[in-house]
Design an enzyme around this catalytic site. Structure first.
Site: not given
Length: 281
Positions: A30, A32, A34, A36, A150
């Protein structure tokens, strides 16, 4: 947009999906952003149906304080997902729905991938990651699952999980999405002050400098260069800088021209822990 809260509801909805259709999964915690959104867009483009899980997994937090501070923004998350597609299935269970009354992780042998970097600083973290991801794979049975680079160490561990558990899913790596100053997008960025968020762009600038030095300086010299870059900034505390082989994550002592390497970094910005990495060759 369909939002389901229980495993039973999820199973019922997935039964409707014809077996010849492809199914994508984007696991998230969650809050969220950009980054995601880019994963979800890729999943929607590449599959006939997409499930996005929103679940703050308690077993991958080594500090209770960090778990309690993790942002929970379900309504905003749903609004972001609706911009991508109205046909996404959102799975947003409670911890009890996933774990029952015994909230603990399984134990895995990730062949040393979990013993370095994040694993060295966060007790049992990757057992928690493996537990929730394996559970989601069992519940959703996706054809493809999408993970951002990432968390590159996590990505390698998920690939290992699929291998050791013989799970029939394609793991799709997705490029890092960054803010204008280069800071890797993360839900944790919201906890930074505007000034510190701007200053934290130093993390990526330092990684780019390490990439530029790669091949001309030794591993130890590059790591010392990174440490010196953070020395003038007491509110950006370097936890580690590591240069490792990309596939095995084994820390490099010297460079072998036939292998791929990445630089990995973790920094505390006024108590907020930020990670990033970059391909070196």
């Amino acid at each position: 947009m369909l939002i389901v809260r229980t495993k039973k509801e999820l199973a019922k909805q997935l039964e409707i999906t014809p077996p010849q259709k492809t199914l994508g999964l984007v696991p998230t915690m969650g809050a969220l952003h950009k980054g995601h959104e880019s994963l979800v867009r890729m999943a929607v483009e590449q599959n006939d149906a997409t499930v996005v899980s929103i679940f703050v997994n308690p077993t991958q937090f080594d500090k209770k304080e960090d778990l309690e501070k993790y942002p929970k923004t379900l309504q905003a998350d749903i609004a972001l997902l609706q911009k991508v597609s109205d046909e996404i299935i959102v799975f947003a269970p409670s911890a009890e729905e996933i774990y029952g009354t015994d909230i603990k992780s399984k134990a895995y042998d990730f062949d040393g991938l979990d013993q370095v970097m994040e694993g060295a600083f966060r007790d049992d973290h990757f057992n928690g990651v493996g537990t929730i991801v394996e559970t989601l794979f069992q519940l959703v049975k996706p054809h493809r699952a999408y993970f951002g680079e990432k968390d590159f160490q996590q990505l390698q561990i998920i690939k290992k999980l699929v291998q050791i558990r013989n799970i029939p899913v394609e793991i799709v790596p997705c490029p890092i999405v960054r803010e204008a100053n280069g800071l890797a997008l993360s839900s944790r960025n919201e906890r930074l002050s505007p000034e510190l968020r701007q200053k934290a762009g130093l993390i990526y600038q330092t990684l780019k400098s390490a990439k530029k030095a790669f091949g001309t300086k030794s591993v130890d010299e590059i790591k010392e260069q990174v440490k010196e870059s953070f020395a003038p900034y007491p509110d950006l505390q370097l936890e580690y800088i590591e240069i490792s082989e990309a596939e095995t994550l084994v820390p490099a002592r010297e460079i072998n021209g036939h292998r791929k390497y990445r630089a990995f970094i973790a920094v505390y910005a006024d108590g907020v822990r930020l990670i990033d990495n970059i391909a070196l060759n």
